[in-house]
Scaffold this motif. Sequence first.
Motif, PDB file in Angstrom:
ATOM      1  N   LEU A  48      12.745   7.619   3.852  1.00  0.00           N
ATOM      2  CA  LEU A  48      12.359   6.464   3.832  1.00  0.00           C
ATOM      3  C   LEU A  48      12.745   5.734   5.118  1.00  0.00           C
ATOM      4  N   LEU A  49      13.915   5.947   5.653  1.00  0.00           N
ATOM      5  CA  LEU A  49      14.186   5.649   6.992  1.00  0.00           C
ATOM      6  C   LEU A  49      13.380   5.864   8.078  1.00  0.00           C
ATOM      7  N   GLY A  50      13.083   7.220   7.821  1.00  0.00           N
ATOM      8  CA  GLY A  50      12.013   7.841   8.560  1.00  0.00           C
ATOM      9  C   GLY A  50      10.808   7.116   8.969  1.00  0.00           C
ATOM     10  N   PHE A  51      10.321   6.847   7.456  1.00  0.00           N
ATOM     11  CA  PHE A  51       9.177   5.770   7.667  1.00  0.00           C
ATOM     12  C   PHE A  51       9.075   4.846   8.529  1.00  0.00           C
ATOM     13  N   GLY A  77       6.406  -3.355   8.760  1.00  0.00           N
ATOM     14  CA  GLY A  77       5.860  -3.144   7.466  1.00  0.00           C
ATOM     15  C   GLY A  77       6.688  -2.177   6.730  1.00  0.00           C
ATOM     16  N   GLN A  78       7.073  -1.213   7.311  1.00  0.00           N
ATOM     17  CA  GLN A  78       7.931  -0.136   6.366  1.00  0.00           C
ATOM     18  C   GLN A  78       9.325  -0.536   6.108  1.00  0.00           C
ATOM     19  N   GLN A 123       2.823   8.904   0.319  1.00  0.00           N
ATOM     20  CA  GLN A 123       3.252   7.799   1.259  1.00  0.00           C
ATOM     21  C   GLN A 123       3.026   7.832   2.747  1.00  0.00           C
ATOM     22  N   THR A 124       3.346   9.191   3.227  1.00  0.00           N
ATOM     23  CA  THR A 124       2.818   9.479   4.680  1.00  0.00           C
ATOM     24  C   THR A 124       1.523   8.808   5.217  1.00  0.00           C
ATOM     25  N   PHE A 125       0.762   9.256   4.403  1.00  0.00           N
ATOM     26  CA  PHE A 125      -0.904   8.776   4.642  1.00  0.00           C
ATOM     27  C   PHE A 125      -0.856   7.360   5.101  1.00  0.00           C
ATOM     28  N   LEU A 141       0.773  -1.227   0.069  1.00  0.00           N
ATOM     29  CA  LEU A 141      -0.113   0.009  -0.046  1.00  0.00           C
ATOM     30  C   LEU A 141       0.757   1.287   0.086  1.00  0.00           C
ATOM     31  N   THR A 142       1.998   1.091   0.693  1.00  0.00           N
ATOM     32  CA  THR A 142       2.845   2.539   0.677  1.00  0.00           C
ATOM     33  C   THR A 142       3.554   2.435  -0.586  1.00  0.00           C
ATOM     34  N   GLY A 143       3.757   1.355  -1.484  1.00  0.00           N
ATOM     35  CA  GLY A 143       4.494   1.599  -2.608  1.00  0.00           C
ATOM     36  C   GLY A 143       3.405   2.069  -3.695  1.00  0.00           C
ATOM     37  N   LEU A 144       2.106   1.873  -3.366  1.00  0.00           N
ATOM     38  CA  LEU A 144       1.047   2.438  -4.434  1.00  0.00           C
ATOM     39  C   LEU A 144       0.984   3.850  -4.128  1.00  0.00           C
TER      40      LEU A 144
END
Length: 207
Positions: free
Chosen positions: A113-116, A80-81, A61-63, A40-43
């Motif tokens: 990305l690492l912050g995700f 997941g991230q 992505q943040t959502f 879902l993040t990739g989408l």
Amino acid sequence: MGGCMEFLSGYRRARLRLFEWRSCLEWEYKLLLALGFAALTGLAAQVVIFLPWTPVPITAQTFAVLVGAVVLGRHWGGVGQLIYVALGAIGVPWFYGMSGGYEHLLGASGGYLLGFVVAAWLVGYLSDTHPSTRRAPSLLGLFLLATVVIYGLGLLQLYAWLCAHSTPPTLLELLIKGVLPFLPGDILKAVLASGCAWAIVPKERFC
């Protein structure tokens, strides 16, 4: 009026049972859920806007990171991230622009990305272990805090990347490239994500 109250009561029981079920799953099924939210993040990464003055694009992505963290919960929000970042780094084309590769982690947006990963772990842990964080104002505050974490790690790598490719930026230049263009959208995403999370997560302790 009685029918409405009965519906709300049934809805609250259903979401509590859903999260109790999620918490009791075997680890392999939790891993599948984490993979689903990674996808879902990739989408969401494909909803992208490029700006001419910064190498970091705007994405949705943040959502997905915030809502996924609440749904997956303690530890698994971060997993997941981590799956999203790790599989993208080895070539799965679900970073923005349907691309993949480790160069994204080394690039201007690698810190975000690492912050995700860190932000999702934080949100998942706190929302699972502290029921008070599941109220609407608390969720919004938690999501804004997570956004600050993403910005912090993102700016560190963006600064290093800019220093390697040009002259070191001033603080204002760094903020113009790494925070200010994204701030209105990220606040809106935090508000929308907190509304979705408030609706789906039970307010009672479930684990």
